[in-house]
Motif scaffolding. Structure first.
Motif, PDB file in Angstrom:
ATOM      1  N   ASP A   1       3.798  -3.591   6.749  1.00  0.00           N
ATOM      2  CA  ASP A   1       3.128  -3.539   6.525  1.00  0.00           C
ATOM      3  C   ASP A   1       1.734  -2.053   6.866  1.00  0.00           C
TER       4      ASP A   1
ATOM      5  N   SER B   1       8.578 -10.140   1.037  1.00  0.00           N
ATOM      6  CA  SER B   1       7.529  -9.420   2.474  1.00  0.00           C
ATOM      7  C   SER B   1       7.665 -11.145   3.380  1.00  0.00           C
TER       8      SER B   1
ATOM      9  N   HIS C   1      -4.833  -7.837   0.669  1.00  0.00           N
ATOM     10  CA  HIS C   1      -3.178  -7.070   0.959  1.00  0.00           C
ATOM     11  C   HIS C   1      -2.528  -6.914  -0.025  1.00  0.00           C
TER      12      HIS C   1
ATOM     13  N   HIS D   1      -0.064  -3.698  -0.993  1.00  0.00           N
ATOM     14  CA  HIS D   1       1.754  -3.538  -1.240  1.00  0.00           C
ATOM     15  C   HIS D   1       2.121  -3.208  -2.350  1.00  0.00           C
TER      16      HIS D   1
HETATM   17 ZN    ZN Z   1       2.230  -6.952   3.679  1.00  0.00          ZN
END
Ligand code: ZN
Ligand code: KG4
Length: 347
Positions: free
Chosen positions: A315, A151, A126, A130
């Motif tokens: 996200d 985040s 993940h 980003h």
């Molecule tokens: Zn995130």
């Protein structure tokens, strides 16, 4: 049905291949169709508001909502991209880091889809998503550069040596930056997640309260790590000792301190690495004060600042598909046995 062979002589990221990306690591169910390295054909995100009344993400509720939404959101992404299942040339999904129950919805769904379509599957970190959000925002962006991920779950300074090659320069030692915004928002009576609401309230306040800038002095002065829990506690004590304090002034002063801490670390990292390009991503990169402060610094210190539009800061699955395409081109498909992992550092 398609054959599984998609890796030819050309790098996949330059090809016209369509990748379906799936993201279910936290409280957004997202699907997107991306072509090549940065052409987003569709990006659909469903944010789960069910958590707001609990003041934080409830993992079990997140997993159930993903299970309900992952198919309709994927269908919506296909429809918005104007394509059919059979047009999809590869499938990418987040496999780490994140909430286990949440990852265990999108990941097996994506693997099953890839298997049944006969196309390759790519498991994606993940955090790397980003970083690739920066490329979606600025397709001409080329490494090396400094990526700053801010985040609700992560605060990281990463030297991007090349796409898919990273060195972590610093990270938070306790709360993530977005988590600090959320906790302070809660202390001043705003809902969850509270970052955007806190920014809104701060507009009518003044930065009159001097909160300590985290890790600015002593042994940590030269470190590129972050710490936000002390700042949150300073706000807590200020509110306890000054029950009549203006909430707007508290919000404004906290935001000022957090933004100073982040921009200070970015300047230090640039100095240390000699890099001349900075990207910020993650939900906190939506913060206007942070954007303005960094834009001013970029003009003053002559570095390039890359800030994705809002939909790529938070996200989304377009960034996951973008990583999937690149990783397939460089490393080939991930095994279908790839496990979900709650934690997985990038570097
Ligand atoms: Zn995130
Ligand atoms: O990247 P993201 O959508 O999800 C995670 O992976 O965590 O980031 C969400 C975080 C939340 O903590 C939220 O409060 C924060 O980003 N956030 C903001 C703003 N908009 C969202 N923080 C500060 N200012 C904002 N405008």
């Amino acid at each position: 049905m398609r054959t599984g062979k998609v890796l030819g002589d050309r790098p996949l990221s330059d090809s016209g291949l369509l990748c379906l990306g799936i993201e279910t690591s936290c409280d957004e169910t997202a699907a997107a169709v991306v072509r090549g390295s940065a052409s987003v054909r569709s990006s659909i995100v469903s944010s789960q508001y069910v958590h707001s009344k609990y003041g934080g993400v409830v993992p079990e509720l997140a997993a159930r909502a993903h299970a309900r939404l992952v198919v309709p959101i994927s269908l919506a992404a296909l429809e918005a991209a104007g394509c059919e299942w059979t047009d999809i040339g590869c499938v990418a999904a987040t496999h780490a880091p994140g909430l286990m129950g949440a990852l265990l919805v999108g990941l097996p769904f994506a693997k099953t889809l890839a298997l049944s379509l006969g196309v390759p599957f790519a498991g994606v970190n993940h955090l790397e998503g980003h970083i690739f959000a920066l490329r979606l925002a600025s397709p001409d962006l080329t490494p090396p550069f400094l990526a700053t991920i801010l985040s609700g779950g992560h605060t990281e300074l990463i030297q991007v040596r090349d796409w898919c090659s990273y060195e972590q320069l610093g990270a938070t030692m306790d709360d993530a930056c977005g988590e600090a915004f959320d906790k302070v928002a809660k202390l001043i009576g705003l809902g969850y997640p509270g970052g955007a609401a806190l920014e809104e309230l701060a507009r009518s306040g003044r930065p009159t309260i001097r909160f300590p800038v985290p890790l600015q002095d002593g042994e940590h002065r030269d470190s590129l790590d972050f710490s936000f829990s002390g700042l949150k506690t300073a706000v807590l004590y200020h509110l306890r000792d000054n029950p009549d304090a203006s909430r707007a002034d508290v919000a404004c002063s906290f935001q000022e301190t957090a933004v100073s801490a982040v921009s200070g670390r970015i300047l230090q990292a640039l100095e240390r690495t000699g890099l001349d390009t900075v990207g910020i991503s993650g939900g906190v990169a939506a913060n206007s004060l942070l954007r303005e402060r960094l834009s001013a610094l970029a003009r003053e210190r002559n570095f390039r600042l890359v800030v994705p539009p809002l939909e790529y800061c938070t996200d989304n699955a377009a960034m996951i598909a973008a990583v999937g395409i690149e990783r397939l081109a460089r490393f080939g498909p991930s095994p279908l046995s790839l496990a979900a992992r709650a934690r997985l550092p990038l570097a």
